[in-house]
Design an enzyme around this catalytic site. Structure first.
Site, mmCIF file in Angstrom:
data_model
loop_
_atom_site.group_PDB
_atom_site.id
_atom_site.type_symbol
_atom_site.label_atom_id
_atom_site.label_comp_id
_atom_site.label_asym_id
_atom_site.label_seq_id
_atom_site.Cartn_x
_atom_site.Cartn_y
_atom_site.Cartn_z
ATOM 1 C CB SER A 16 15.665 -5.637 -13.920
ATOM 2 O OG SER A 16 16.031 -4.361 -13.452
ATOM 3 C CE1 TYR A 27 17.458 -5.370 -5.680
ATOM 4 C CE2 TYR A 27 15.907 -3.555 -6.036
ATOM 5 C CZ TYR A 27 16.217 -4.909 -6.106
ATOM 6 O OH TYR A 27 15.287 -5.780 -6.607
ATOM 7 C CE LYS A 53 17.701 -6.718 -9.004
ATOM 8 N NZ LYS A 53 17.761 -8.124 -9.434
HETATM 9 N N1 LIG Z 1 10.441 -9.396 -3.938
HETATM 10 C C1 LIG Z 1 10.439 -8.205 -4.526
HETATM 11 O O1 LIG Z 1 9.795 -7.253 -4.048
HETATM 12 C C2 LIG Z 1 11.168 -7.990 -5.813
HETATM 13 C C3 LIG Z 1 12.218 -8.800 -6.188
HETATM 14 N N2 LIG Z 1 12.894 -8.530 -7.368
HETATM 15 C C4 LIG Z 1 14.017 -9.363 -7.779
HETATM 16 O O2 LIG Z 1 13.580 -10.685 -7.943
HETATM 17 C C5 LIG Z 1 14.625 -11.601 -7.612
HETATM 18 C C6 LIG Z 1 14.136 -12.598 -6.605
HETATM 19 O O3 LIG Z 1 13.709 -11.931 -5.440
HETATM 20 P P1 LIG Z 1 12.873 -12.648 -4.299
HETATM 21 O O4 LIG Z 1 12.188 -13.820 -4.849
HETATM 22 O O5 LIG Z 1 12.114 -11.600 -3.609
HETATM 23 O O6 LIG Z 1 14.101 -13.079 -3.339
HETATM 24 P P2 LIG Z 1 14.224 -14.213 -2.205
HETATM 25 O O7 LIG Z 1 15.133 -13.645 -1.186
HETATM 26 O O8 LIG Z 1 12.899 -14.730 -1.775
HETATM 27 O O9 LIG Z 1 15.001 -15.372 -2.998
HETATM 28 C C7 LIG Z 1 16.292 -15.118 -3.476
HETATM 29 C C8 LIG Z 1 16.852 -16.360 -4.133
HETATM 30 O O10 LIG Z 1 18.165 -16.092 -4.605
HETATM 31 C C9 LIG Z 1 19.087 -17.020 -4.013
HETATM 32 N N3 LIG Z 1 20.370 -16.354 -3.806
HETATM 33 C C10 LIG Z 1 20.622 -15.252 -3.040
HETATM 34 N N4 LIG Z 1 21.931 -14.958 -3.066
HETATM 35 C C11 LIG Z 1 22.522 -15.881 -3.851
HETATM 36 C C12 LIG Z 1 23.861 -16.106 -4.250
HETATM 37 N N5 LIG Z 1 24.867 -15.330 -3.829
HETATM 38 N N6 LIG Z 1 24.129 -17.151 -5.086
HETATM 39 C C13 LIG Z 1 23.115 -17.950 -5.516
HETATM 40 N N7 LIG Z 1 21.848 -17.777 -5.167
HETATM 41 C C14 LIG Z 1 21.531 -16.761 -4.337
HETATM 42 C C15 LIG Z 1 18.412 -17.435 -2.705
HETATM 43 O O11 LIG Z 1 18.828 -18.677 -2.201
HETATM 44 P P3 LIG Z 1 20.057 -18.784 -1.142
HETATM 45 O O12 LIG Z 1 19.849 -17.715 -0.119
HETATM 46 O O13 LIG Z 1 19.978 -20.180 -0.600
HETATM 47 O O14 LIG Z 1 21.284 -18.573 -1.940
HETATM 48 C C16 LIG Z 1 16.961 -17.541 -3.185
HETATM 49 O O15 LIG Z 1 16.755 -18.728 -3.881
HETATM 50 C C17 LIG Z 1 15.795 -10.734 -7.127
HETATM 51 O O16 LIG Z 1 16.701 -10.530 -8.187
HETATM 52 C C18 LIG Z 1 15.131 -9.427 -6.740
HETATM 53 O O17 LIG Z 1 16.012 -8.347 -6.838
HETATM 54 C C19 LIG Z 1 12.514 -7.509 -8.185
HETATM 55 C C20 LIG Z 1 11.472 -6.698 -7.849
HETATM 56 C C21 LIG Z 1 10.724 -6.868 -6.634
HETATM 57 C C1 LIG Z 2 5.306 7.244 -16.121
HETATM 58 C C2 LIG Z 2 5.670 6.998 -14.786
HETATM 59 C C3 LIG Z 2 5.198 5.720 -14.210
HETATM 60 C C4 LIG Z 2 5.492 5.674 -12.806
HETATM 61 C C5 LIG Z 2 5.209 4.473 -11.994
HETATM 62 C C6 LIG Z 2 6.268 4.478 -10.981
HETATM 63 C C7 LIG Z 2 6.238 3.450 -9.964
HETATM 64 C C8 LIG Z 2 7.641 3.248 -9.436
HETATM 65 C C9 LIG Z 2 7.667 2.444 -8.224
HETATM 66 C C10 LIG Z 2 9.012 1.837 -8.000
HETATM 67 C C11 LIG Z 2 8.888 0.665 -7.105
HETATM 68 C C12 LIG Z 2 10.196 -0.002 -6.863
HETATM 69 C C13 LIG Z 2 9.960 -1.314 -6.164
HETATM 70 C C14 LIG Z 2 11.205 -2.093 -6.039
HETATM 71 C C15 LIG Z 2 10.927 -3.474 -5.562
HETATM 72 C C16 LIG Z 2 12.166 -4.203 -5.297
HETATM 73 O O1 LIG Z 2 12.924 -4.497 -6.179
HETATM 74 C C17 LIG Z 2 12.444 -4.483 -3.873
HETATM 75 N N1 LIG Z 2 11.314 -5.014 -3.203
HETATM 76 C C18 LIG Z 2 13.581 -5.384 -3.712
HETATM 77 O O2 LIG Z 2 13.234 -6.630 -4.100
#
Ligand SMILES: NC(=O)C1=CN([C@@H]2O[C@H](COP(=O)(O)OP(=O)(O)OC[C@H]3O[C@@H](n4cnc5c(N)ncnc54)[C@H](OP(=O)(O)O)[C@@H]3O)[C@@H](O)[C@H]2O)C=CC1
Ligand SMILES: CCCCCCCCCCCCCCCC(=O)[C@@H](N)CO
Length: 334
Positions: free
Chosen positions: A174, A188, A192
């Site tokens: 998530s 988004y 999630k």
């Molecule tokens: N980076 C962040 O700040 C945060 C990320 N997340 C979550 O973590 C997870 C990974 O994010 P992150 O590492 O940043 O993402 P990246 O964009 O770096 O990597 C995403 C991965 O998912 C694959 N992917 C995307 N679309 C599809 C699809 N339709 N089918 C199959 N594979 C797919 C991509 O490969 P390809 O494109 O080749 O399909 C790649 O391997 C996500 O769920 C994101 O929401 C959560 C919090 C924070």
């Molecule tokens: C008791 C209260 C505690 C409060 C702490 C609150 C902090 C909240 C911050 C939320 C940050 C969201 C980042 C999303 C990242 C993400 O998923 C994207 N980068 C897409 O990948």
């Protein structure tokens, strides 16, 4: 201190013990340990960012690893990088999680799965008023429906064919934006938050098969995905998201595996994440009597902290609108 004062102090310290004992007997599901070594870990979105870090981590802990994503090129690169650093041969599957037939085919070709990490995800931050419905649908389709496709396709094999019939895990990636709605993340956050409903219900359905569900809630994490996201992010999204410190993908991967191995339903990744998880504990299952104790004792304070954050965020939103109105008045010559 007098003797009677000391004994009061002693009694006060004993006060939490009955509650701890009750919680020890009460918490469900019961604690569990899920082994990783020599088991098959299947990671979606395993070719980049957090997924790639998870694949490295799993390989270095002695697991057999498979990764799935769309681009075969990126999968092959990831495979080589993991081979180079750990000597482990990773199986790769090119499929789009939006295509159920392609997902089923990949699962059919893969070894039986012990630990499924549904990590693929896309994020296009924008105000709903400006965002095209196509983009909204894209996020819901990949992040939420794609997760359903993966789990639906893999569940029979996890249930019936896994290694040694040991405890299995289904973990869903998530985001902290899946615990609290954030400006610019209507679609988004919805995708999630949806994973949480899926996970809570699924855990009840699969507990009898010794399958354990986890939800991981990372803050902003340094990945290729975040670099792309930052090019589009509304300023307010960045301001509010900065309330939680940024992390490296490797750190998130380590925390994820330690959470999965201890069967944690909710896996926070940093200090703000732990606060957020206490504030949003709701009716989530909790296996740890110590964490259950913390949740009960800290509930009021956590709600107060949450209100302070909202005060701060709504303050930023108000300030941003005031500044932009001034700019608008200025540029329109009024
Ligand atoms: N980076 C962040 O700040 C945060 C990320 N997340 C979550 O973590 C997870 C990974 O994010 P992150 O590492 O940043 O993402 P990246 O964009 O770096 O990597 C995403 C991965 O998912 C694959 N992917 C995307 N679309 C599809 C699809 N339709 N089918 C199959 N594979 C797919 C991509 O490969 P390809 O494109 O080749 O399909 C790649 O391997 C996500 O769920 C994101 O929401 C959560 C919090 C924070
Ligand atoms: C008791 C209260 C505690 C409060 C702490 C609150 C902090 C909240 C911050 C939320 C940050 C969201 C980042 C999303 C990242 C993400 O998923 C994207 N980068 C897409 O990948």
């Amino acid at each position: 201190m007098s003797n009677s004062n000391l004994s009061y102090l002693f009694l006060l310290l004993l006060l939490p013990l009955p509650l701890l004992l009750i919680l020890y007997l009460l918490v469900r599901p019961r604690p569990v340990k899920i082994p990783i070594k020599n088991r098959h870990v299947f990671i979606t979105g395993g070719s980049s960012g957090i997924g790639l870090a998870l694949a490295h981590q799993a390989a270095s802990e002695g697991a057999r690893v498979s990764i799935l994503a769309r681009s075969l090129d990126k999968l092959e690169q990831a495979k080589q990088a993991i081979q180079l650093s750990t000597g482990i041969d990773v199986a790769v599957f090119a499929a789009d999680v939006r295509d159920y037939d392609a997902v089923s085919k990949a699962i059919g070709e893969a070894d039986p799965i012990d630990v499924l990490i549904v990590n693929q995800g896309v994020f296009v931050p924008q105000e709903l008023e400006k965002q095209e419905l196509d983009e909204v649908k894209f996020m819901i389709d990949v992040n939420l429906m794609g997760s359903f496709h993966m789990i639906k396709a893999a569940l029979p094999s996890i249930k019936n064919n896994r290694t040694d019939r040991g405890p299995a895990s289904i973990a869903l990636m998530s985001s902290q934006a899946g615990q609290v709605g954030i400006y610019g993340y209507t679609a988004y956050s919805a995708s999630k938050f949806g994973l949480r409903g899926l996970a809570e219900a699924l855990q009840q359905e699969v507990i009898a098969d010794d399958i354990h569900v986890s939800l991981i809630f990372p803050p902003d994490t340094d990945t290729p995905g975040l670099v792309e996201e930052n090019k589009l992010r509304p300023q307010l999204t960045s301001i509010i998201a900065a309330s939680s410190g940024a992390m490296k993908a490797d750190e998130v991967a380590k925390i994820t595996f330690s959470g999965i191995k201890s069967g944690s339903f909710i896996i926070p990744c940093n200090f703000e994440g732990r606060l957020l998880s206490i504030a949003t504990a709701g009716l989530a299952p909790q296996r740890s009597y110590l964490m259950a104790f913390v949740e009960i004792v800290a509930a009021g304070i956590a709600r107060f902290a949450a209100l302070c954050f909202q005060w701060n965020w709504y303050g930023s939103i108000e300030k941003w609108h005031k500044q932009n109105r001034k700019k608008w008045i200025h540029t329109s010559g009024m």
